[in-house]
Design an enzyme around this catalytic site. Structure first.
Site, mmCIF file in Angstrom:
data_model
loop_
_atom_site.group_PDB
_atom_site.id
_atom_site.type_symbol
_atom_site.label_atom_id
_atom_site.label_comp_id
_atom_site.label_asym_id
_atom_site.label_seq_id
_atom_site.Cartn_x
_atom_site.Cartn_y
_atom_site.Cartn_z
ATOM 1 N N ASP A 162 0.900 -1.179 -0.052
ATOM 2 C CA ASP A 162 -0.143 0.002 0.040
ATOM 3 C C ASP A 162 1.013 1.269 0.005
ATOM 4 O O ASP A 162 1.470 1.547 0.929
ATOM 5 C CB ASP A 162 -0.870 -0.061 1.296
ATOM 6 C CG ASP A 162 -1.720 1.189 1.117
ATOM 7 O OD1 ASP A 162 -1.723 2.152 0.532
ATOM 8 O OD2 ASP A 162 -2.431 1.415 2.492
ATOM 9 N N GLU A 192 -1.300 10.783 0.722
ATOM 10 C CA GLU A 192 -2.629 10.075 0.591
ATOM 11 C C GLU A 192 -3.056 9.638 2.046
ATOM 12 O O GLU A 192 -3.977 9.751 2.483
ATOM 13 C CB GLU A 192 -2.555 9.119 -0.322
ATOM 14 C CG GLU A 192 -4.096 8.436 -0.567
ATOM 15 C CD GLU A 192 -4.396 7.171 0.269
ATOM 16 O OE1 GLU A 192 -5.527 6.638 0.237
ATOM 17 O OE2 GLU A 192 -3.442 6.650 1.105
ATOM 18 N N GLU A 193 -2.179 9.101 2.627
ATOM 19 C CA GLU A 193 -2.441 8.307 3.897
ATOM 20 C C GLU A 193 -2.881 9.503 5.276
ATOM 21 O O GLU A 193 -3.602 8.936 6.193
ATOM 22 C CB GLU A 193 -1.247 7.667 4.425
ATOM 23 C CG GLU A 193 -0.835 6.345 3.636
ATOM 24 C CD GLU A 193 -1.751 5.295 3.590
ATOM 25 O OE1 GLU A 193 -2.660 5.454 4.300
ATOM 26 O OE2 GLU A 193 -1.317 4.354 2.984
ATOM 27 N N HIS A 301 -2.027 -2.039 5.913
ATOM 28 C CA HIS A 301 -1.361 -1.259 7.145
ATOM 29 C C HIS A 301 -0.803 -2.059 8.265
ATOM 30 O O HIS A 301 -0.691 -1.783 9.315
ATOM 31 C CB HIS A 301 -2.406 -0.496 7.599
ATOM 32 C CG HIS A 301 -2.763 0.863 6.678
ATOM 33 N ND1 HIS A 301 -3.382 2.166 7.256
ATOM 34 C CD2 HIS A 301 -2.397 1.139 5.470
ATOM 35 C CE1 HIS A 301 -3.407 2.867 6.255
ATOM 36 N NE2 HIS A 301 -3.002 2.258 5.217
HETATM 37 ZN ZN LIG Z 1 -2.949 3.068 3.086
#
Ligand SMILES: [Zn+2]
Length: 327
Positions: A162, A192-193, A301
């Site tokens: 990810d 993005e996170e 994650h």
């Molecule tokens: Zn992520």
């Protein structure tokens, strides 16, 4: 597989994307008409065409643990950068940009079931006091999980799948393109996170006609997990909905038509938790027709994010065809 290995193992939490950006830039430069970095650190790679403006976005940042306080005895308190789950972080080995490694541990006098949260945890870097710790790291430094790249046949596992899996897909699409009908912007987005921050700025600047995000999604194929109609190895997903977007039917139909043309299996995805760059793109400007292709991924994650190479290759084939669609 070697490139994906390199991408996943590169240190680059949200807000500190320098290393991954440099690596991607070196991989895409020979295939691009234009490459630039914007104010938020997005890497934007242009492949010129005469048709519609299409923004393809894959975020390049990863989750991290940012030092917010150094204890007198040298232990580091931290804030999560993105979705760090306490039970997953516990006893993980983490590494800072300068190579300093630490172990995530927790205060022992807490009730693990009731009080187990990030504020009761710390990173042990082996420093015996604050001064020693300050010589090793500074406030604001960010660690990422260590999580080696390993594989068993087509099943690949690493930290940061990810979304380096999505980054890898877009790099391969760029390399595979022969004719370019539309005007393509490949965005390797930042932060993005933390809430789709990079993609939001990029979409406003580019003002695309069509948007497409490439990211990972959850699966529903592990013991006693939440119900979800996505399985590892059954094909890349056409996203229908997540917390950030209901995808556009015109884009979804074009993706399905591409999948049929190239003979790639697809799954449809409804993700109940989480969002992706598509969420920021579709509400930018006066609204953008936007969809998303997702790579089924187990254990998102965590340091052991697991994907199937066939789903990744399917995504490459579908998107390589999709970008030449008429809209
Ligand atoms: Zn992520």
């Amino acid at each position: 597989m070697e490139l994906l290995n390199k991408l996943t193992q590169t240190y680059s939490p949200s807000g500190s994307e320098e290393q991954i950006r440099a690596l991607i830039e070196s991989e895409v430069a020979p295939y691009a008409d234009e490459v630039y970095t914007d104010n938020l650190g997005n890497l934007i790679v242009r492949k010129r065409g005469n048709g519609n403006k299409i923004m393809l976005s894959a975020h390049m940042d990863e989750i991290g643990l940012l030092v917010n306080y150094i204890e007198d005895n040298g232990f580091l308190r931290f804030s999560p950068v993105g979705g760090i789950m306490p039970y997953c972080a516990l006893y993980q080995s983490v590494v800072f940009q300068n190579g300093i490694k630490g172990t995530v541990a927790y205060e022992e006098k807490i009730d693990l079931k009731k009080e187990f949260d990030i504020t009761k945890m710390y990173i042990d870097i082996g420093a015996s006091n604050a001064e020693e710790a300050e010589n090793m790291i500074s406030l604001g430094d960010c660690a990422v999980f260590c999580g080696e790249f390993s594989h068993h046949g087509d099943i690949l596992t690493s930290k940061a799948m990810d979304n380096r899996a999505g980054v890898y897909v877009l790099i391969r699409v760029l390399r595979a393109l022969k004719e370019v009908k539309n005007d393509l912007y490949f965005v390797f987005s930042s932060q993005e996170e933390l809430g789709l921050r990079g993609a939001k700025a990029a979409a406003n600047a580019i003002s695309p006609h069509i948007g497409l995000a490439v990211d990972v999604t959850d699966t529903g194929d592990t013991p006693n997990c939440n119900r979800m109609a996505v399985k590892l190895g059954k094909g890349a997903c056409i996203k229908l909905m997540d917390n950030s977007i209901i995808t556009h039917k015109i884009v979804n139909d074009a993706l399905k038509a591409s999948a049929d043309r190239v003979g790639a299996p697809v799954q449809y995805e409804v993700l109940s938790l989480g969002g992706t760059d598509a969420g920021a793109i579709h509400t930018s400007g006066t609204g953008v027709m936007t969809g998303a292709v997702s790579i089924p991924t187990r254990y998102i994650h965590t340091p052991r994010e697991t994907v199937n190479m066939n789903d990744i290759i399917g995504a490459v084939d579908i998107i390589t065809d999709f970008v030449n669609s008429d809209f």
